[in-house]
Design a protein around this motif. Structure first.
Motif, PDB file in Angstrom:
ATOM      1  N   ARG A   1       0.852  -1.200   0.000  1.00 31.07           N
ATOM      2  CA  ARG A   1       0.000   0.000   0.000  1.00 31.07           C
ATOM      3  C   ARG A   1       0.883   1.244   0.000  1.00 31.07           C
ATOM      4  O   ARG A   1       2.035   1.203   0.405  1.00 31.07           O
ATOM      5  N   ARG A   2       0.300   2.377  -0.364  1.00 34.38           N
ATOM      6  CA  ARG A   2       1.078   3.616  -0.467  1.00 34.38           C
ATOM      7  C   ARG A   2       0.693   4.682   0.557  1.00 34.38           C
ATOM      8  O   ARG A   2       1.528   5.473   0.956  1.00 34.38           O
ATOM      9  N   THR A   3      -0.564   4.730   0.952  1.00 34.74           N
ATOM     10  CA  THR A   3      -1.026   5.833   1.791  1.00 34.74           C
ATOM     11  C   THR A   3      -1.656   5.312   3.071  1.00 34.74           C
ATOM     12  O   THR A   3      -2.407   4.342   3.046  1.00 34.74           O
TER      13      THR A   3
ATOM     14  N   PRO B   1       3.056  11.844  22.150  1.00 40.90           N
ATOM     15  CA  PRO B   1       3.509  10.958  21.072  1.00 40.90           C
ATOM     16  C   PRO B   1       2.561   9.810  20.727  1.00 40.90           C
ATOM     17  O   PRO B   1       2.870   9.007  19.845  1.00 40.90           O
ATOM     18  N   LYS B   2       1.399   9.736  21.373  1.00 40.46           N
ATOM     19  CA  LYS B   2       0.466   8.653  21.048  1.00 40.46           C
ATOM     20  C   LYS B   2      -0.048   8.834  19.619  1.00 40.46           C
ATOM     21  O   LYS B   2      -0.398   9.932  19.206  1.00 40.46           O
ATOM     22  N   ILE B   3      -0.107   7.706  18.898  1.00 40.03           N
ATOM     23  CA  ILE B   3      -0.467   7.757  17.487  1.00 40.03           C
ATOM     24  C   ILE B   3      -1.204   6.482  17.102  1.00 40.03           C
ATOM     25  O   ILE B   3      -0.949   5.418  17.671  1.00 40.03           O
ATOM     26  N   ALA B   4      -2.128   6.614  16.173  1.00 41.19           N
ATOM     27  CA  ALA B   4      -2.786   5.461  15.557  1.00 41.19           C
ATOM     28  C   ALA B   4      -2.722   5.670  14.054  1.00 41.19           C
ATOM     29  O   ALA B   4      -2.890   6.790  13.565  1.00 41.19           O
ATOM     30  N   VAL B   5      -2.460   4.594  13.346  1.00 43.65           N
ATOM     31  CA  VAL B   5      -2.327   4.654  11.894  1.00 43.65           C
ATOM     32  C   VAL B   5      -3.179   3.545  11.284  1.00 43.65           C
ATOM     33  O   VAL B   5      -3.157   2.414  11.761  1.00 43.65           O
ATOM     34  N   VAL B   6      -3.923   3.896  10.237  1.00 40.09           N
ATOM     35  CA  VAL B   6      -4.733   2.921   9.516  1.00 40.09           C
ATOM     36  C   VAL B   6      -4.314   2.900   8.059  1.00 40.09           C
ATOM     37  O   VAL B   6      -4.152   3.948   7.441  1.00 40.09           O
ATOM     38  N   VAL B   7      -4.134   1.697   7.545  1.00 37.87           N
ATOM     39  CA  VAL B   7      -3.913   1.458   6.123  1.00 37.87           C
ATOM     40  C   VAL B   7      -5.037   0.515   5.719  1.00 37.87           C
ATOM     41  O   VAL B   7      -5.171  -0.564   6.307  1.00 37.87           O
ATOM     42  N   ASP B   8      -5.879   0.927   4.769  1.00 39.19           N
ATOM     43  CA  ASP B   8      -7.000   0.067   4.399  1.00 39.19           C
ATOM     44  C   ASP B   8      -7.405   0.293   2.954  1.00 39.19           C
ATOM     45  O   ASP B   8      -6.981   1.247   2.320  1.00 39.19           O
ATOM     46  N   ASP B   9      -8.233  -0.613   2.458  1.00 40.05           N
ATOM     47  CA  ASP B   9      -8.802  -0.472   1.124  1.00 40.05           C
ATOM     48  C   ASP B   9     -10.016  -1.371   1.008  1.00 40.05           C
ATOM     49  O   ASP B   9     -10.368  -2.083   1.937  1.00 40.05           O
ATOM     50  N   GLY B  10     -10.657  -1.317  -0.159  1.00 43.54           N
ATOM     51  CA  GLY B  10     -11.844  -2.118  -0.444  1.00 43.54           C
ATOM     52  C   GLY B  10     -13.036  -1.222  -0.689  1.00 43.54           C
ATOM     53  O   GLY B  10     -13.298  -0.306   0.083  1.00 43.54           O
ATOM     54  N   ALA B  11     -13.729  -1.480  -1.776  1.00 41.19           N
ATOM     55  CA  ALA B  11     -14.912  -0.687  -2.117  1.00 41.19           C
ATOM     56  C   ALA B  11     -16.191  -1.352  -1.615  1.00 41.19           C
ATOM     57  O   ALA B  11     -17.104  -0.679  -1.153  1.00 41.19           O
ATOM     58  N   GLU B  12     -16.267  -2.657  -1.721  1.00 44.67           N
ATOM     59  CA  GLU B  12     -17.441  -3.404  -1.284  1.00 44.67           C
ATOM     60  C   GLU B  12     -17.140  -4.069   0.055  1.00 44.67           C
ATOM     61  O   GLU B  12     -15.986  -4.322   0.390  1.00 44.67           O
TER      62      GLU B  12
ATOM     63  N   PRO C   1      -9.150  15.154  18.144  1.00 38.84           N
ATOM     64  CA  PRO C   1      -8.409  14.294  17.223  1.00 38.84           C
ATOM     65  C   PRO C   1      -8.111  15.007  15.905  1.00 38.84           C
ATOM     66  O   PRO C   1      -8.831  15.917  15.495  1.00 38.84           O
ATOM     67  N   HIS C   2      -7.057  14.573  15.268  1.00 40.03           N
ATOM     68  CA  HIS C   2      -6.683  15.065  13.941  1.00 40.03           C
ATOM     69  C   HIS C   2      -6.247  13.844  13.131  1.00 40.03           C
ATOM     70  O   HIS C   2      -5.474  13.017  13.620  1.00 40.03           O
ATOM     71  N   VAL C   3      -6.760  13.721  11.913  1.00 40.01           N
ATOM     72  CA  VAL C   3      -6.397  12.611  11.034  1.00 40.01           C
ATOM     73  C   VAL C   3      -5.945  13.190   9.708  1.00 40.01           C
ATOM     74  O   VAL C   3      -6.607  14.061   9.149  1.00 40.01           O
ATOM     75  N   GLY C   4      -4.815  12.713   9.229  1.00 42.22           N
ATOM     76  CA  GLY C   4      -4.304  13.165   7.946  1.00 42.22           C
ATOM     77  C   GLY C   4      -3.650  12.022   7.194  1.00 42.22           C
ATOM     78  O   GLY C   4      -3.141  11.073   7.797  1.00 42.22           O
ATOM     79  N   ALA C   5      -3.664  12.128   5.869  1.00 40.93           N
ATOM     80  CA  ALA C   5      -3.056  11.109   5.017  1.00 40.93           C
ATOM     81  C   ALA C   5      -1.557  11.360   4.897  1.00 40.93           C
ATOM     82  O   ALA C   5      -1.102  12.505   4.927  1.00 40.93           O
ATOM     83  N   LEU C   6      -0.814  10.267   4.765  1.00 41.28           N
ATOM     84  CA  LEU C   6       0.639  10.384   4.708  1.00 41.28           C
ATOM     85  C   LEU C   6       1.212   9.157   4.000  1.00 41.28           C
ATOM     86  O   LEU C   6       0.659   8.062   4.093  1.00 41.28           O
ATOM     87  N   TRP C   7       2.322   9.336   3.311  1.00 44.27           N
ATOM     88  CA  TRP C   7       3.055   8.204   2.742  1.00 44.27           C
ATOM     89  C   TRP C   7       3.912   7.582   3.842  1.00 44.27           C
ATOM     90  O   TRP C   7       4.315   8.265   4.792  1.00 44.27           O
ATOM     91  N   TYR C   8       4.253   6.306   3.670  1.00 49.62           N
ATOM     92  CA  TYR C   8       4.990   5.573   4.691  1.00 49.62           C
ATOM     93  C   TYR C   8       5.756   4.426   4.045  1.00 49.62           C
ATOM     94  O   TYR C   8       5.512   4.063   2.890  1.00 49.62           O
TER      95      TYR C   8
ATOM     96  N   TRP D   1       7.078   0.346   5.480  1.00 49.80           N
ATOM     97  CA  TRP D   1       7.027  -0.676   6.530  1.00 49.80           C
ATOM     98  C   TRP D   1       8.260  -1.549   6.376  1.00 49.80           C
ATOM     99  O   TRP D   1       8.520  -2.086   5.298  1.00 49.80           O
ATOM    100  N   ASP D   2       9.021  -1.701   7.456  1.00 49.11           N
ATOM    101  CA  ASP D   2      10.249  -2.501   7.380  1.00 49.11           C
ATOM    102  C   ASP D   2      10.092  -3.897   7.995  1.00 49.11           C
ATOM    103  O   ASP D   2      11.061  -4.615   8.180  1.00 49.11           O
ATOM    104  N   GLY D   3       8.864  -4.274   8.312  1.00 45.20           N
ATOM    105  CA  GLY D   3       8.607  -5.577   8.925  1.00 45.20           C
ATOM    106  C   GLY D   3       8.469  -5.495  10.431  1.00 45.20           C
ATOM    107  O   GLY D   3       7.950  -6.401  11.067  1.00 45.20           O
ATOM    108  N   THR D   4       8.916  -4.392  11.013  1.00 44.90           N
ATOM    109  CA  THR D   4       8.836  -4.180  12.458  1.00 44.90           C
ATOM    110  C   THR D   4       8.230  -2.828  12.793  1.00 44.90           C
ATOM    111  O   THR D   4       7.456  -2.698  13.727  1.00 44.90           O
ATOM    112  N   SER D   5       8.601  -1.821  12.020  1.00 49.22           N
ATOM    113  CA  SER D   5       8.170  -0.451  12.295  1.00 49.22           C
ATOM    114  C   SER D   5       7.599   0.202  11.046  1.00 49.22           C
ATOM    115  O   SER D   5       7.999  -0.115   9.925  1.00 49.22           O
ATOM    116  N   LEU D   6       6.689   1.128  11.274  1.00 42.03           N
ATOM    117  CA  LEU D   6       6.146   1.965  10.220  1.00 42.03           C
ATOM    118  C   LEU D   6       6.910   3.281  10.269  1.00 42.03           C
ATOM    119  O   LEU D   6       7.013   3.896  11.335  1.00 42.03           O
TER     120      LEU D   6
END
Length: 178
Positions: free
Chosen positions: A25-27, A71-82, A39-46, A48-53
């Motif tokens: 995935r890219r975003t 420094p608390k953070i939550a990140v979501v990477v997702d997809d799917g239309a249906e 709360p604040h949510v924003g899109a970002l590129w990233y 993944w090295d297998g251990t850390s984002l």
């Protein structure tokens, strides 16, 4: 990662599936919180090295200032239309600031791999150009939750076996009135 996913184990991604998904995935969407609790949510590129984002963020962004405060953070990477296509990963923990701020290219062995991965993934280059406006955040997640609703689909019948019958409609129309 310290926490084990308790719910949704049937649709949970395996470690290999999760790694392939995050790598492909890219975003992502990054959630932070203000000192007042907004709360604040924003899109970002990233990458993944297998251990850390690894997140390459503008240092003059709301995200950056909020993470400096908390420094608390939550990140979501997702997809799917249906519904049956939904899949994703949520990672949460505390962001770590890595390297110089802003990043101008000073030697930092810890950033060699993520910068090489990022340059290749997003720019098709071997080296990441530094603009003096971005810097690195690392999230080594404390919790990871994943889902892949494609796993809920009925499995294909074994070779030579008949397909299962179609289920009856859940909400059949009432019969016509005479």
């Amino acid at each position: 990662m310290t926490a084990t996913q308790r719910r949704g184990r049937r649709i949970m991604m395996s470690e290999a599936e999760r790694d392939a998904y995050l790598t492909g995935r890219r975003t992502c969407r990054v959630a932070t919180v203000s000192p007042e609790g907004r709360p604040h949510v924003g899109a970002l590129w990233y990458v993944w090295d297998g251990t850390s984002l690894w997140l390459y963020s503008l240092t003059r962004s709301l995200r950056w200032s909020q993470l400096r405060h908390d420094p608390k953070i939550a990140v979501v990477v997702d997809d799917g239309a249906e519904y049956a296509e939904l899949r994703g990963v949520e990672l949460s923990g505390e962001a770590e600031f890595v390297g110089e701020v802003p990043r101008e290219g000073a030697a930092c062995p810890e950033l060699e791999l993520p910068e090489r991965m990022f340059a290749s993934k997003y720019f098709g280059m071997d080296e990441l150009p530094h603009d003096g406006r971005h810097a690195w955040l690392r999230l080594t997640p404390e919790t990871v939750t994943s889902w892949d609703f494609r796993k809920l689909a009925d499995p294909a019948p074994a070779p030579g076996q008949p397909a299962p019958p179609e289920p009856a409609p859940r909400h059949a129309a009432p019969p016509p009135r005479p």
